[in-house]
Design an enzyme around this catalytic site. Structure first.
Site, short mmCIF file in Angstrom:
data_model
loop_
_atom_site.label_atom_id
_atom_site.label_comp_id
_atom_site.label_asym_id
_atom_site.label_seq_id
_atom_site.Cartn_x
_atom_site.Cartn_y
_atom_site.Cartn_z
N GLU A 1 0.83 -1.21 0.00
CA GLU A 1 0.00 0.00 0.00
C GLU A 1 0.86 1.26 0.00
O GLU A 1 0.57 2.23 -0.71
CB GLU A 1 -0.92 0.03 1.23
CG GLU A 1 -1.86 -1.17 1.35
CD GLU A 1 -1.26 -2.28 2.21
OE1 GLU A 1 -0.05 -2.59 2.07
OE2 GLU A 1 -2.01 -2.85 3.01
N ALA B 1 14.97 -40.27 -12.94
CA ALA B 1 16.36 -40.51 -13.36
C ALA B 1 16.48 -41.95 -13.84
O ALA B 1 15.62 -42.78 -13.55
CB ALA B 1 17.32 -40.28 -12.19
N ALA C 1 18.43 -45.66 -13.71
CA ALA C 1 18.81 -46.44 -12.53
C ALA C 1 20.16 -45.99 -12.00
O ALA C 1 20.42 -46.06 -10.79
CB ALA C 1 18.82 -47.92 -12.88
N LEU D 1 21.08 -25.37 -6.54
CA LEU D 1 19.74 -24.86 -6.21
C LEU D 1 19.62 -23.35 -6.39
O LEU D 1 18.81 -22.70 -5.73
CB LEU D 1 19.34 -25.24 -4.78
CG LEU D 1 19.34 -26.74 -4.43
CD1 LEU D 1 18.83 -26.94 -3.02
CD2 LEU D 1 18.51 -27.53 -5.42
N ARG E 1 19.15 -19.52 -11.97
CA ARG E 1 20.00 -19.16 -13.09
C ARG E 1 19.17 -18.52 -14.20
O ARG E 1 19.03 -19.05 -15.29
CB ARG E 1 20.74 -20.41 -13.61
CG ARG E 1 21.75 -20.95 -12.58
CD ARG E 1 22.59 -22.09 -13.12
NE ARG E 1 21.86 -23.33 -13.31
CZ ARG E 1 21.67 -24.24 -12.35
NH1 ARG E 1 22.16 -24.05 -11.14
NH2 ARG E 1 20.98 -25.33 -12.60
N GLU F 1 13.08 -40.04 -1.34
CA GLU F 1 12.88 -40.26 0.10
C GLU F 1 12.46 -38.98 0.82
O GLU F 1 11.61 -39.01 1.71
CB GLU F 1 14.13 -40.87 0.74
CG GLU F 1 14.40 -42.31 0.28
CD GLU F 1 13.13 -43.16 0.25
OE1 GLU F 1 12.37 -43.13 1.23
OE2 GLU F 1 12.87 -43.82 -0.78
#
Lengths: 327, 327
Positions: free
Chosen positions: B56, B167, B169, B209, B212, B260
């Protein structure tokens, strides 16, 4: 003076008619035919059960003398080979006085292969070939692949969670998708000549693989097993995915699982179409839809599939992919 | 006389402005504000980095004396609590001569909680509350969940194949999705205060992480590890998903894997939103996106997620799902 947009509309309708015979017309191609005079549809036909009557014969039978001077839209070149089972459609059309025949796909069968068109032209009929040929070939893909590769068209069907599981770890898979998706899957069964599952799926689920839709109960396809063991009663077995080439009267085959059967067909590069019913659920650890397909480099996974259709089915989503590479 | 359709349009614009501050405005809510006089937008604002100035104040600063007699659209009730960091927005608006304030969401913070609206009304300002409250709450979901559940809003992001693999194995996952999807994922990173991965992902991928994207390099969120071991330099660790409640200045958290960590958050019922980047590829045997979430009955998997967005990103598809059940 021809109207290209109208021609495309009518041919699209003929292709839609041809879909009605998919899984039913084998060993004949599932052709569609529309006869139009002065902007009115006067005849419609699609190849009937077991291959006769042909689409053109059926459409002419509906049109009667309104075929005189009309335009016929047909998804495959009218046949010219002699058969004890019925008349030659190219000749039927010429005799009926059809003025113009618009053909999507030239018949690759060497017994016709252009001779149907020639016969028509020699009798003063205007013939145009190639309109929406790709779309027609897609609708008759089983016939086309049988002619070009000597094997049926193969669809892999999977009912999947968002994370790609087809069952819990204990094998339970009732129900991942909802009733709308299941009804659609049964309609797809009716449009295939045979359905194949692997030995593990047969032992675990004892699937009946029938079409449980009102009015289509008699459209249940033949049941095939991918197994080196003898098939139980009511089933046939093939030992290897490549053996699909030897199947009689199977132009459209659907592989319904499990993961190892799916992987065997993918490893053999024998899947032409993916039919994925995706439920908006997560399962986590559980049974994967597809086993080892021999992929060693992610780059090799790309560029193989393009999406051709997508729609909602109740809470679920149908995603259809077609192979981009020729086999 | 008010125009409801126009009110909704302006409020939607204010909500869009609020999205600019998501992942940036913490510990303050990412509010958006639009000031309109005689059908012209005269001021726009969104909560700035670290929470000040408020939306505001920024919008009034742009409007100057054009705020006199104008209507202000604000996604959250203007604050009324005293702070050493800046003025009270309810008072600022009254002093600027705003004639009407349309508010999406009442401020659940007990220090304001209706007092901002009361202050305005007592000074002759027309106040309307509740327009597009659900949409505004969604845009400020981190703040809302912090107020109601005492924890940040959590997004689970996965880049998946059609068969749910993240992904091969051997762990290789470059690249499943294409550059458009990766750019979108980086923009999403910028809109979160922190990103979390599991210990296995840190060891296997050592992900940076960061964001970019040109111009957004300084928007890289904090890096969190789900691990009982000490965190490496530049990272913080939490031992358990529930510990997100203790994180300071984290209202929007993104979980980026692996399977996980994703499963741990799902087991704890702490995922509010799924951000799925789906590539049109099959991987077969490989790494699943989500580990054991403790599902024992398929019926329990249903009804938890509803799709809120879907779009193409180059060859890939973005699918966004929101939780349907309250935590």
């Amino acid at each position: 003076m021809n109207d290209i947009a109208a021609d495309r509309r009518y041919m699209a309708a003929a292709i839609a008619l041809s879909e009605r015979g998919r899984g039913l017309s084998t060993p004949n191609p599932n052709v569609g035919c529309l006869i139009v005079r002065d902007g009115h549809v006067v005849g419609r036909g699609w190849t009937q059960k077991g291959g006769r009557p042909h689409a053109e014969a059926q459409a002419l039978d509906e049109a009667l003398d309104r075929a005189e001077g009309a335009t016929a839209y047909v998804t495959l070149e009218p046949c010219f080979h002699l058969s004890p089972r019925g008349p030659r459609c190219a000749d039927l059309m010429a005799r009926a006085g059809v003025a113009r025949v618009v053909i999507a796909l030239r018949d690759p069968d060497p017994r016709t292969d252009g001779q149907g068109a020639t016969w028509l032209r020699e009798r003063g009929v205007t013939v145009e070939m190639g309109l929406m040929a790709a779309e027609a070939a897609e609708a008759m893909r089983g016939f086309v692949l049988r002619q070009t590769l000597g094997r049926p068209a193969v669809t892999l069907k999977l009912g999947l969670s968002l994370d790609g599981r087809i069952a819990l770890a204990d094998g339970s898979s009732r129900w991942i998708t909802g009733p709308d998706a299941r009804a659609h899957a049964h309609l797809e069964r009716a449009r295939h000549d045979a359905i194949l599952v692997g030995g593990g799926t047969l032992r675990a689920d004892a699937p009946s693989l029938d079409v449980r839709l009102p009015g289509l109960e008699d459209r249940s396809p033949r049941r095939l097993l991918l197994s080196r063991s003898p098939a139980p009663e009511g089933w046939s077995a093939i030992a290897d995915p490549e053996d699909i080439a030897t199947l009689d009267r199977v132009d459209h085959l659907m592989v319904e699982g499990g993961a190892e059967a799916a992987a065997a067909f993918l490893r053999a590069d024998l899947i032409d179409r993916l039919l994925l019913y995706r439920a908006p659920i997560l399962i986590g650890s559980g049974m994967a839809g597809i086993g080892d397909i021999g992929l060693v480099d992610l780059a090799d996974a790309h560029g193989r599939w393009r999406q051709t259709e997508e729609r909602r089915l109740g809470p679920d989503r149908l995603e259809v992919y077609a192979r981009t590479r020729s086999a």
